[in-house]
Design a protein around this motif. Structure first.
Motif, short mmCIF file in Angstrom:
data_model
loop_
_atom_site.label_atom_id
_atom_site.label_comp_id
_atom_site.label_asym_id
_atom_site.label_seq_id
_atom_site.Cartn_x
_atom_site.Cartn_y
_atom_site.Cartn_z
N THR A 83 9.57 3.72 6.61
CA THR A 83 8.69 2.85 7.40
C THR A 83 7.26 2.87 6.88
O THR A 83 6.42 2.12 7.37
CB THR A 83 8.72 3.27 8.88
OG1 THR A 83 8.36 4.65 8.97
CG2 THR A 83 10.09 3.03 9.48
N GLY A 84 6.97 3.73 5.94
CA GLY A 84 5.62 3.80 5.41
C GLY A 84 5.58 4.63 4.14
O GLY A 84 6.58 5.25 3.75
N ILE A 85 4.42 4.65 3.54
CA ILE A 85 4.23 5.39 2.28
C ILE A 85 2.87 6.07 2.34
O ILE A 85 1.88 5.46 2.77
CB ILE A 85 4.28 4.44 1.07
CG1 ILE A 85 5.61 3.70 1.00
CG2 ILE A 85 4.02 5.20 -0.22
CD1 ILE A 85 5.62 2.54 0.04
N THR A 86 2.82 7.32 1.95
CA THR A 86 1.53 7.99 1.78
C THR A 86 1.33 8.21 0.29
O THR A 86 2.30 8.37 -0.45
CB THR A 86 1.47 9.34 2.52
OG1 THR A 86 2.44 10.22 1.97
CG2 THR A 86 1.72 9.17 4.00
N ASN A 87 0.09 8.21 -0.14
CA ASN A 87 -0.16 8.45 -1.55
C ASN A 87 -1.27 9.48 -1.72
O ASN A 87 -2.09 9.69 -0.84
CB ASN A 87 -0.44 7.17 -2.33
CG ASN A 87 -1.66 6.45 -1.84
OD1 ASN A 87 -2.36 6.91 -0.96
ND2 ASN A 87 -1.91 5.28 -2.41
N SER A 88 -1.24 10.13 -2.86
CA SER A 88 -2.26 11.11 -3.22
C SER A 88 -2.34 11.13 -4.74
O SER A 88 -1.57 10.47 -5.42
CB SER A 88 -1.89 12.50 -2.67
OG SER A 88 -0.66 12.92 -3.23
N ARG A 89 -3.28 11.88 -5.24
CA ARG A 89 -3.44 12.00 -6.70
C ARG A 89 -3.08 13.42 -7.11
O ARG A 89 -3.45 14.38 -6.44
CB ARG A 89 -4.86 11.68 -7.11
CG ARG A 89 -5.27 10.26 -6.77
CD ARG A 89 -5.90 9.59 -7.97
NE ARG A 89 -6.29 8.24 -7.65
CZ ARG A 89 -5.67 7.18 -8.14
NH1 ARG A 89 -4.67 7.32 -8.96
NH2 ARG A 89 -6.06 5.98 -7.81
N GLY A 93 -4.63 12.98 -12.15
CA GLY A 93 -5.18 11.72 -11.69
C GLY A 93 -4.14 10.64 -11.44
O GLY A 93 -4.49 9.50 -11.11
N ARG A 94 -2.86 10.96 -11.60
CA ARG A 94 -1.80 9.97 -11.34
C ARG A 94 -1.57 9.82 -9.84
O ARG A 94 -1.68 10.79 -9.09
CB ARG A 94 -0.49 10.39 -12.00
CG ARG A 94 -0.54 10.37 -13.52
CD ARG A 94 0.74 10.86 -14.08
NE ARG A 94 0.85 12.29 -13.71
CZ ARG A 94 1.78 13.11 -14.13
NH1 ARG A 94 2.74 12.68 -14.91
NH2 ARG A 94 1.79 14.37 -13.76
N ARG A 122 6.86 4.40 -6.74
CA ARG A 122 6.55 3.93 -5.38
C ARG A 122 7.86 3.55 -4.67
O ARG A 122 8.62 2.71 -5.15
CB ARG A 122 5.62 2.73 -5.44
CG ARG A 122 5.16 2.24 -4.09
CD ARG A 122 4.19 1.06 -4.23
NE ARG A 122 3.83 0.53 -2.95
CZ ARG A 122 2.81 0.97 -2.21
NH1 ARG A 122 2.05 1.94 -2.67
NH2 ARG A 122 2.54 0.44 -1.04
N PRO A 123 8.12 4.17 -3.50
CA PRO A 123 9.35 3.83 -2.78
C PRO A 123 9.23 2.47 -2.09
O PRO A 123 8.13 1.99 -1.82
CB PRO A 123 9.47 4.96 -1.74
CG PRO A 123 8.10 5.50 -1.58
CD PRO A 123 7.36 5.25 -2.87
#
Length: 193
Positions: A83-89, A93-94, A122-123
């Motif tokens: 239901t959502g996606i979180t992102n980080s580095r 730096g990817r 990315r899912p």
């Protein structure tokens, strides 16, 4: 005269001094390894134990990680939706992504959790995954992947390192015993002379 020189040389090469030198070299090689002139570093018995321990550590880590991808004993399975996606580095730096998954527990409670594992891929929102959770603690949910190759790869690499470390340990142990035997033989020879 040449025969006398050969006899003297044979006595020196098979005598107490030669046995002591050969024994000391074998003991040194067995304990710490002797580097060869063309740059190859050879571990001794201590180094082999380090390789063995690191290999076993990786086997244990891979086994633990694989266990984190298995259904809970006595747990319940459900199909969760992304239901959502979180992102980080990451440190390079990817951008790394984690899925936010939602499922309905057996008591009709809606549960949402963020998958702890990250991926550079990315899912897709709306895709599904199988989760396992404890009925008394739906927040304990974990994703059960269709394929679990990475932990098996870690187990295999760890097992290979442990096998290499074990073989080196046995070789160095034999070298060490042979060196001690030569030193003892040289000492006995001194007593008999």
């Amino acid at each position: 005269m040449p025969i006398q020189i050969l006899r003297t040389l044979a006595t020196v090469l098979t005598g107490r001094g030669a046995r002591t030198a050969a024994g000391a070299a074998l003991v040194t090689d067995g304990l710490v390894g002797i580097d060869v002139p063309w740059g190859r570093r050879r571990p001794g018995i201590v180094g082999s134990l380090v390789v063995l321990a690191v290999g076993l550590l990786f086997v244990g880590l891979g086994w633990w990680w694989h266990g984190q991808h298995q259904p809970y004993p006595g747990g319940t399975s459900a199909t969760a939706t992304v239901t959502g996606i979180t992102n980080s580095r990451d440190s390079d730096g990817r951008t790394m992504y984690s899925r936010v998954l939602t499922f309905t527990a057996s008591d009709n409670r809606r549960v949402e959790f963020t998958e702890p594992e990250q991926s550079s891929k990315r899912p897709a929102v709306g895709s599904t995954a199988t989760v396992s959770y404890l009925p008394q603690d739906p927040g304990s949910a974990r994703v059960i992947p269709e394929t679990d190759w990475l932990p098996y790869g870690i187990i295999a690499m760890g097992a290979l390192a442990a096998a290499v470390g074990g073989m080196i340990f046995l070789i160095r142990l034999v070298t060490l015993i042979a060196g001690i035997s030569l030193l003892a033989s040289a000492a006995r020879r001194k007593v008999h002379q």
